[in-house]
Design a protein around this motif. Structure first.
Motif, PDB file in Angstrom:
ATOM      1  N   LEU A   1     -37.311  87.610 -22.063  1.00  0.00           N
ATOM      2  CA  LEU A   1     -38.637  88.164 -21.758  1.00  0.00           C
ATOM      3  C   LEU A   1     -38.519  89.447 -20.950  1.00  0.00           C
ATOM      4  O   LEU A   1     -39.233  90.421 -21.213  1.00  0.00           O
ATOM      5  N   ALA A   2     -37.637  89.463 -19.954  1.00  0.00           N
ATOM      6  CA  ALA A   2     -37.457  90.659 -19.136  1.00  0.00           C
ATOM      7  C   ALA A   2     -37.031  91.840 -20.006  1.00  0.00           C
ATOM      8  O   ALA A   2     -37.557  92.946 -19.860  1.00  0.00           O
ATOM      9  N   ASP A   3     -36.088  91.614 -20.915  1.00  0.00           N
ATOM     10  CA  ASP A   3     -35.631  92.684 -21.816  1.00  0.00           C
ATOM     11  C   ASP A   3     -36.756  93.153 -22.733  1.00  0.00           C
ATOM     12  O   ASP A   3     -36.950  94.361 -22.924  1.00  0.00           O
ATOM     13  N   LEU A   4     -37.483  92.203 -23.304  1.00  0.00           N
ATOM     14  CA  LEU A   4     -38.581  92.561 -24.203  1.00  0.00           C
ATOM     15  C   LEU A   4     -39.659  93.356 -23.469  1.00  0.00           C
ATOM     16  O   LEU A   4     -40.152  94.368 -23.973  1.00  0.00           O
ATOM     17  N   LEU A   5     -40.017  92.911 -22.273  1.00  0.00           N
ATOM     18  CA  LEU A   5     -41.066  93.585 -21.516  1.00  0.00           C
ATOM     19  C   LEU A   5     -40.631  94.968 -21.042  1.00  0.00           C
ATOM     20  O   LEU A   5     -41.442  95.898 -21.005  1.00  0.00           O
TER      21      LEU A   5
END
Length: 120
Positions: free
Chosen positions: A8-12
């Protein structure tokens, strides 16, 4: 769970100026983090299934903080049926997504990220 946080951190980070500022595995940890970090976040993504307790009890606390400090509360769960979705929105969530709706979540976050950037 840490793998989900990292993904999620990478996607965001790829859809806006988002960075991970905190995580919690239990209801108690999440509520304490929200209390101790008032104003330190702009977007809370809450899963309904936690190691202990439930995200359902975290949503109103996050919504309360978001209303005071400015922020967005999103539920992201495998269990977001129409009834659960409606209940979460009633508790103060701004949006609710199934985990199978990752693309829709990213689009939503991109939109709110763009709004935040435009108003800064």
């Amino acid at each position: 769970m840490k793998q989900v946080h990292a993904v999620l951190a990478d996607l965001l980070a790829g859809v806006g100026d988002f960075r991970l500022v905190g995580t919690a595995a239990t209801e108690a940890e999440a509520k304490l983090w929200l209390l101790e970090n008032a104003g330190a976040w702009d977007l809370a993504i809450i899963d309904l299934v936690l190691d202990q307790g439930t995200g359902m009890a975290v949503v109103p606390k996050a919504a309360e903080a978001a209303q005071r400090e400015g922020g967005t509360v999103v539920v992201f769960s495998d269990y977001a049926s129409e009834g659960i979705r409606s209940h979460c929105l009633g508790l103060g969530a701004d949006a609710v997504f199934l985990k199978s709706e990752t693309q829709e979540l990213m689009e939503y976050c991109s939109e709110i990220g763009g709004i935040a950037a435009a108003s800064a």
